[in-house]
Design an enzyme around this catalytic site. Sequence first.
Site, PDB file in Angstrom:
ATOM      1  N   ILE A  39       3.331   8.532  -3.065  1.00  0.00           N
ATOM      2  CA  ILE A  39       4.577   8.740  -2.320  1.00  0.00           C
ATOM      3  C   ILE A  39       5.627   7.701  -2.719  1.00  0.00           C
ATOM      4  O   ILE A  39       6.816   8.027  -2.862  1.00  0.00           O
ATOM      5  CB  ILE A  39       4.277   8.696  -0.803  1.00  0.00           C
ATOM      6  N   ASP A  84       2.211  -8.908  -3.579  1.00  0.00           N
ATOM      7  CA  ASP A  84       1.259  -8.569  -2.523  1.00  0.00           C
ATOM      8  C   ASP A  84       2.052  -8.682  -1.227  1.00  0.00           C
ATOM      9  O   ASP A  84       2.431  -9.786  -0.820  1.00  0.00           O
ATOM     10  CB  ASP A  84       0.084  -9.559  -2.530  1.00  0.00           C
ATOM     11  N   TYR A 175      -6.105   1.163  10.164  1.00  0.00           N
ATOM     12  CA  TYR A 175      -4.899   1.698   9.518  1.00  0.00           C
ATOM     13  C   TYR A 175      -4.012   2.373  10.566  1.00  0.00           C
ATOM     14  O   TYR A 175      -2.797   2.167  10.608  1.00  0.00           O
ATOM     15  CB  TYR A 175      -5.355   2.680   8.448  1.00  0.00           C
ATOM     16  N   LYS A 179      -0.232   1.605  11.769  1.00  0.00           N
ATOM     17  CA  LYS A 179       0.858   2.589  11.685  1.00  0.00           C
ATOM     18  C   LYS A 179       1.534   2.772  13.044  1.00  0.00           C
ATOM     19  O   LYS A 179       2.744   2.994  13.125  1.00  0.00           O
ATOM     20  CB  LYS A 179       0.326   3.926  11.154  1.00  0.00           C
TER      21      LYS A 179
HETATM   22  N1  LIG Z   1      -1.089  10.475   1.175  1.00  0.00           N
HETATM   23  C1  LIG Z   1      -1.139  10.812   2.455  1.00  0.00           C
HETATM   24  O1  LIG Z   1      -1.780  11.808   2.831  1.00  0.00           O
HETATM   25  C2  LIG Z   1      -0.399   9.997   3.470  1.00  0.00           C
HETATM   26  C3  LIG Z   1      -0.347  10.479   4.787  1.00  0.00           C
HETATM   27  C4  LIG Z   1       0.328   9.731   5.751  1.00  0.00           C
HETATM   28  C5  LIG Z   1       0.938   8.547   5.397  1.00  0.00           C
HETATM   29  N2  LIG Z   1       0.861   8.093   4.123  1.00  0.00           N
HETATM   30  C6  LIG Z   1       1.520   6.830   3.815  1.00  0.00           C
HETATM   31  O2  LIG Z   1       2.319   6.954   2.664  1.00  0.00           O
HETATM   32  C7  LIG Z   1       2.361   5.703   1.985  1.00  0.00           C
HETATM   33  C8  LIG Z   1       1.971   5.900   0.531  1.00  0.00           C
HETATM   34  O3  LIG Z   1       0.676   6.453   0.485  1.00  0.00           O
HETATM   35  P1  LIG Z   1       0.054   7.091  -0.849  1.00  0.00           P
HETATM   36  O4  LIG Z   1      -0.805   8.189  -0.410  1.00  0.00           O
HETATM   37  O5  LIG Z   1       1.121   7.289  -1.842  1.00  0.00           O
HETATM   38  O6  LIG Z   1      -0.908   5.868  -1.283  1.00  0.00           O
HETATM   39  P2  LIG Z   1      -1.405   5.382  -2.719  1.00  0.00           P
HETATM   40  O7  LIG Z   1      -2.749   4.760  -2.461  1.00  0.00           O
HETATM   41  O8  LIG Z   1      -1.293   6.434  -3.739  1.00  0.00           O
HETATM   42  O9  LIG Z   1      -0.357   4.221  -3.062  1.00  0.00           O
HETATM   43  C9  LIG Z   1      -0.338   3.024  -2.349  1.00  0.00           C
HETATM   44  C10 LIG Z   1       0.289   1.960  -3.238  1.00  0.00           C
HETATM   45  O10 LIG Z   1       0.360   0.742  -2.479  1.00  0.00           O
HETATM   46  C11 LIG Z   1       0.003  -0.324  -3.331  1.00  0.00           C
HETATM   47  N3  LIG Z   1      -0.470  -1.439  -2.534  1.00  0.00           N
HETATM   48  C12 LIG Z   1      -1.596  -1.517  -1.794  1.00  0.00           C
HETATM   49  N4  LIG Z   1      -1.701  -2.731  -1.240  1.00  0.00           N
HETATM   50  C13 LIG Z   1      -0.611  -3.434  -1.607  1.00  0.00           C
HETATM   51  C14 LIG Z   1      -0.164  -4.740  -1.349  1.00  0.00           C
HETATM   52  N5  LIG Z   1      -0.873  -5.601  -0.588  1.00  0.00           N
HETATM   53  N6  LIG Z   1       1.004  -5.140  -1.879  1.00  0.00           N
HETATM   54  C15 LIG Z   1       1.728  -4.312  -2.673  1.00  0.00           C
HETATM   55  N7  LIG Z   1       1.332  -3.061  -2.973  1.00  0.00           N
HETATM   56  C16 LIG Z   1       0.183  -2.620  -2.441  1.00  0.00           C
HETATM   57  C17 LIG Z   1      -1.092   0.255  -4.225  1.00  0.00           C
HETATM   58  O11 LIG Z   1      -1.279  -0.533  -5.418  1.00  0.00           O
HETATM   59  C18 LIG Z   1      -0.542   1.652  -4.501  1.00  0.00           C
HETATM   60  O12 LIG Z   1       0.282   1.651  -5.640  1.00  0.00           O
HETATM   61  C19 LIG Z   1       1.446   4.767   2.746  1.00  0.00           C
HETATM   62  O13 LIG Z   1       2.193   3.995   3.654  1.00  0.00           O
HETATM   63  C20 LIG Z   1       0.544   5.709   3.488  1.00  0.00           C
HETATM   64  O14 LIG Z   1       0.001   5.140   4.655  1.00  0.00           O
HETATM   65  C21 LIG Z   1       0.207   8.779   3.149  1.00  0.00           C
END
Ligand SMILES: NC(=O)c1ccc[n+]([C@@H]2O[C@H](COP(=O)([O-])OP(=O)(O)OC[C@H]3O[C@@H](n4cnc5c(N)ncnc54)[C@H](O)[C@@H]3O)[C@@H](O)[C@H]2O)c1
Length: 286
Positions: A39, A84, A175, A179
């Site tokens: 995302i 981070d 988590y 949130k």
């Molecule tokens: N994919 C879903 O179904 C979904 C649903 C609801 C909410 N979300 C939210 O959307 C957002 C993106 O999710 P996604 O599915 O793209 O996740 P993803 O795992 O594909 O990407 C997460 C990114 O965050 C980075 N990251 C993790 N810890 C970190 C840190 N300490 N410092 C800097 N970077 C860090 C990772 O390296 C990765 O690039 C998140 O906030 C997630 O909670 C996702």
Amino acid sequence: MPVRSPVPGQPVRTDVVPVTSQARFDGAVALVTGAASGIGTAIATRLAAEGASVCIADRDLPGASRVAAAICAAGGKAVAEPVDVADRRAVEACLDRVKAGLGPVDVLVNNAAVVSSTDLKNLTEEEWDRDLAVCLKGAFLCAKAVLPDMLQRRKGVLLNIGSVNGSHFYGDDAYSAAKAGLVSLTRSLAVRYGAYGVRANLIAPGTVRTPAWDERLRRDPDLLQTLAQWYPLGRLGTVEDIAAAAAFLASDEASWITGTTLTVDGGLVAGNAVMAQHILGPFPTE
Ligand SMILES: NC(=O)c1ccc[n+]([C@@H]2O[C@H](COP(=O)([O-])OP(=O)(O)OC[C@H]3O[C@@H](n4cnc5c(N)ncnc54)[C@H](O)[C@@H]3O)[C@@H](O)[C@H]2O)c1
């Protein structure tokens, strides 16, 4: 009766921000955390496509560099920064470099997240702390780092990526607590700094296929098809669905929207169509 400004000594804002539909972020600087994947990548790409100079901030520097290179190859402007988000010094150093290279941040998207899916009883203290540190404290630290410039410049957008887990139970307990906390943090930011031209909103996505689902899909390859049936719109979300909502909330088109949660979930939390049809029988289609 004269209107009292919420900021002592400052006039009440009466200016209306003009709205343009094209290139909504020309000249703006956006920082998206966790943008090396999923995302975050889609949001950064969308903001860059609409004119923003974007910082791809992620703990995964090779991944962030690949995303930045792809944006630049498509004619956009992007840089990659290692960070981070749970580490205050790393966040401050990242923001200093971004400010020196691109300028002060206009749009901050707090998107980085990690998720521990262990059952609550077996969840370790370390897992709890890690989820809260990245998902909630990280958003606080990044907001704190960009706020001084935003307040001084009297403008700024803070966008937190939450989850439907912040309002409803779907597992991932630590988590989800983080949130839910992010919803409260969003309101605090919006109310405290609205009079300074700073807006804060939260997007709560439902299920979106990203690398975050890889491990679960290894266990159950049909999982996403199974989940799709719970969504009233009949499909899961795409990263572009979330990026479109993010671009809207970050743009001047949302200039009177602050402190709110935009749920982008295909209707998931609006109700339970599967359960309702058990009660009522199949929904008529005509
Ligand atoms: N994919 C879903 O179904 C979904 C649903 C609801 C909410 N979300 C939210 O959307 C957002 C993106 O999710 P996604 O599915 O793209 O996740 P993803 O795992 O594909 O990407 C997460 C990114 O965050 C980075 N990251 C993790 N810890 C970190 C840190 N300490 N410092 C800097 N970077 C860090 C990772 O390296 C990765 O690039 C998140 O906030 C997630 O909670 C996702």
